[in-house]
Design a protein around this motif. Structure first.
Motif, PDB file in Angstrom:
ATOM      1  N   ASP A  50      -3.007  56.077   8.136  1.00  0.00           N
ATOM      2  CA  ASP A  50      -3.416  57.458   8.404  1.00  0.00           C
ATOM      3  C   ASP A  50      -3.361  58.291   7.129  1.00  0.00           C
ATOM      4  O   ASP A  50      -2.681  57.927   6.164  1.00  0.00           O
ATOM      5  N   ARG A  51      -4.040  59.417   7.181  1.00  0.00           N
ATOM      6  CA  ARG A  51      -4.053  60.327   6.021  1.00  0.00           C
ATOM      7  C   ARG A  51      -2.616  60.689   5.636  1.00  0.00           C
ATOM      8  O   ARG A  51      -1.744  60.837   6.501  1.00  0.00           O
ATOM      9  N   GLY A  52      -2.397  60.795   4.324  1.00  0.00           N
ATOM     10  CA  GLY A  52      -1.049  61.146   3.842  1.00  0.00           C
ATOM     11  C   GLY A  52      -0.371  59.985   3.142  1.00  0.00           C
ATOM     12  O   GLY A  52       0.552  60.187   2.354  1.00  0.00           O
ATOM     13  N   GLY A  53      -0.848  58.769   3.420  1.00  0.00           N
ATOM     14  CA  GLY A  53      -0.278  57.597   2.744  1.00  0.00           C
ATOM     15  C   GLY A  53      -1.054  57.281   1.470  1.00  0.00           C
ATOM     16  O   GLY A  53      -2.058  57.926   1.152  1.00  0.00           O
ATOM     17  N   LEU A  54      -0.581  56.280   0.756  1.00  0.00           N
ATOM     18  CA  LEU A  54      -1.250  55.855  -0.484  1.00  0.00           C
ATOM     19  C   LEU A  54      -1.737  54.421  -0.282  1.00  0.00           C
ATOM     20  O   LEU A  54      -0.921  53.507  -0.118  1.00  0.00           O
ATOM     21  N   TYR A  55      -3.043  54.250  -0.256  1.00  0.00           N
ATOM     22  CA  TYR A  55      -3.640  52.944   0.058  1.00  0.00           C
ATOM     23  C   TYR A  55      -4.571  52.543  -1.083  1.00  0.00           C
ATOM     24  O   TYR A  55      -5.530  53.266  -1.374  1.00  0.00           O
ATOM     25  N   PHE A  56      -4.285  51.431  -1.706  1.00  0.00           N
ATOM     26  CA  PHE A  56      -5.152  51.017  -2.819  1.00  0.00           C
ATOM     27  C   PHE A  56      -5.110  49.509  -3.023  1.00  0.00           C
ATOM     28  O   PHE A  56      -4.165  48.833  -2.602  1.00  0.00           O
ATOM     29  N   SER A  57      -6.164  49.029  -3.678  1.00  0.00           N
ATOM     30  CA  SER A  57      -6.245  47.604  -4.011  1.00  0.00           C
ATOM     31  C   SER A  57      -6.557  47.476  -5.490  1.00  0.00           C
ATOM     32  O   SER A  57      -7.491  48.118  -5.990  1.00  0.00           O
ATOM     33  N   ILE A  58      -5.770  46.649  -6.162  1.00  0.00           N
ATOM     34  CA  ILE A  58      -6.013  46.379  -7.584  1.00  0.00           C
ATOM     35  C   ILE A  58      -6.814  45.076  -7.647  1.00  0.00           C
ATOM     36  O   ILE A  58      -6.405  44.063  -7.071  1.00  0.00           O
ATOM     37  N   VAL A  59      -7.962  45.151  -8.322  1.00  0.00           N
ATOM     38  CA  VAL A  59      -8.889  44.015  -8.343  1.00  0.00           C
ATOM     39  C   VAL A  59      -8.963  43.457  -9.760  1.00  0.00           C
ATOM     40  O   VAL A  59      -9.307  44.183 -10.690  1.00  0.00           O
ATOM     41  N   ILE A  60      -8.637  42.171  -9.905  1.00  0.00           N
ATOM     42  CA  ILE A  60      -8.721  41.541 -11.224  1.00  0.00           C
ATOM     43  C   ILE A  60      -9.562  40.277 -11.110  1.00  0.00           C
ATOM     44  O   ILE A  60      -9.299  39.423 -10.253  1.00  0.00           O
ATOM     45  N   ASP A  61     -10.572  40.194 -11.950  1.00  0.00           N
ATOM     46  CA  ASP A  61     -11.437  39.007 -11.981  1.00  0.00           C
ATOM     47  C   ASP A  61     -11.043  38.125 -13.152  1.00  0.00           C
ATOM     48  O   ASP A  61     -10.788  38.628 -14.252  1.00  0.00           O
ATOM     49  N   GLU A  62     -10.991  36.825 -12.891  1.00  0.00           N
ATOM     50  CA  GLU A  62     -10.618  35.872 -13.936  1.00  0.00           C
ATOM     51  C   GLU A  62     -11.659  34.759 -13.998  1.00  0.00           C
ATOM     52  O   GLU A  62     -12.224  34.388 -12.966  1.00  0.00           O
ATOM     53  N   GLU A  63     -11.839  34.226 -15.185  1.00  0.00           N
ATOM     54  CA  GLU A  63     -12.799  33.130 -15.346  1.00  0.00           C
ATOM     55  C   GLU A  63     -12.262  31.830 -14.749  1.00  0.00           C
ATOM     56  O   GLU A  63     -13.023  30.938 -14.392  1.00  0.00           O
ATOM     57  N   ALA A  64     -10.929  31.712 -14.665  1.00  0.00           N
ATOM     58  CA  ALA A  64     -10.328  30.503 -14.081  1.00  0.00           C
ATOM     59  C   ALA A  64      -9.001  30.882 -13.439  1.00  0.00           C
ATOM     60  O   ALA A  64      -8.436  31.930 -13.770  1.00  0.00           O
ATOM     61  N   VAL A  65      -8.519  30.049 -12.512  1.00  0.00           N
ATOM     62  CA  VAL A  65      -7.255  30.357 -11.833  1.00  0.00           C
ATOM     63  C   VAL A  65      -6.135  30.367 -12.875  1.00  0.00           C
ATOM     64  O   VAL A  65      -5.873  29.361 -13.524  1.00  0.00           O
ATOM     65  N   PRO A  66      -5.511  31.522 -13.085  1.00  0.00           N
ATOM     66  CA  PRO A  66      -4.599  31.608 -14.218  1.00  0.00           C
ATOM     67  C   PRO A  66      -3.179  31.097 -13.947  1.00  0.00           C
ATOM     68  O   PRO A  66      -2.498  30.677 -14.852  1.00  0.00           O
TER      69      PRO A  66
END
Ligand code: BTN
Length: 244
Positions: A50-66
């Motif tokens: 619900d409104r009032g919270g902090l919702y986010f996704s950090i997206v990282i792309d990699e050329e290979a499984v690190p």
């Protein structure tokens, strides 16, 4: 690594939106939404957003499984822990993905990965209950409910900065600080837990976090096992059979 913030008033889920982005390994993208109509939690559960919270996704792309992906959940937990510490709020980390304040869930983490050929996208979704009311969510709390007030932007910045810092370390194989943080501020280690496994419920002791981010449990028969995802519940002491 540079970061780009992408802000939305309203999304179904920041992590689902993240899956629609073009591949770009040069930057980390942070998708933020003021509210989510279909916030996703682990194991297909809903994350009430619900409104009032902090919702986010950090997206990282990699050329290979690190590296080993369960470590990213621990990394995210360590980043959230450290960001709260800046505000003198002492949270603890309940393996694998919950942030606890006063015995209740304050935040949740859902790390997903998507393969794109030999490339990989890592999506670290983080939901923090700030000024939202969570009375209807079982065993949850928010900063407001606990009498704290923190600017969402400052907290977001703190988490993202730590996340990227720890991520860069992880890529060099340096997991020491991340593991130290989640172990030293653990809500689960040295507690009796129940392991839900293949239809059985097994009492065990949560002993340690493995170098790969798994939970090391010791069963009553003395055998140990490393658990890599879910299926473990902290068991109230009175419900735990004696460990003879
Ligand atoms: C859990 O507690 O089971 C994990 C909750 C993760 C919630 C966050 S909020 C931002 C991102 N978008 C989602 O739909 N889920 C994650």
């Amino acid at each position: 690594m540079k970061t780009k913030l992408i802000h939305f008033e309203n999304l179904n889920s920041t992590s689902e939106y993240a899956k629609t982005l073009e591949f770009d390994a040069r930057i980390a993208r942070v998708i933020i939404a003021e509210l989510q109509a279909e916030g996703k939690g682990r194991e297909g559960k809903e994350f009430v957003s619900d409104r009032g919270g902090l919702y986010f996704s950090i997206v990282i792309d990699e050329e290979a499984v690190p590296f080993n992906l369960p470590l990213v959940t621990q990394l995210a937990a360590a980043a959230v822990y450290e960001a709260f510490k800046d505000f003198n709020i002492a949270v603890s980390v309940k393996w694998p993905n919950d942030i606890i304040l006063n015995q209740k869930k304050l935040a949740g983490i859902l790390v997903e990965s998507e393969s794109r050929g030999s490339k990989i996208r890592i999506i670290a979704g983080i939901g923090i209950n700030l000024n939202n009311d969570v009375q209807n969510v079982e065993n949850a709390t928010s900063l407001k409910c606990e009498g704290f007030s923190v600017a969402a932007g400052d907290l977001l910045q703190g988490v993202v900065r730590r996340f990227i810092g720890f991520y860069n370390k992880l890529k060099t194989g340096d997991t020491e600080e991340i593991l130290d943080i989640v172990k030293q501020n653990s809500y689960i280690l040295n507690k009796e837990v129940l392991v839900y496994k293949e239809g059985d419920i097994l009492p065990a002791l949560a002993k340690d976090i493995s170098p790969e981010g798994g939970l090391i449990v010791e069963y009553k028969n003395g055998k140990s096992e490393i658990i890599y995802s879910g299926g473990v519940r902290i068991c109230p002491k009175e419900d735990v059979p004696d460990r003879e």
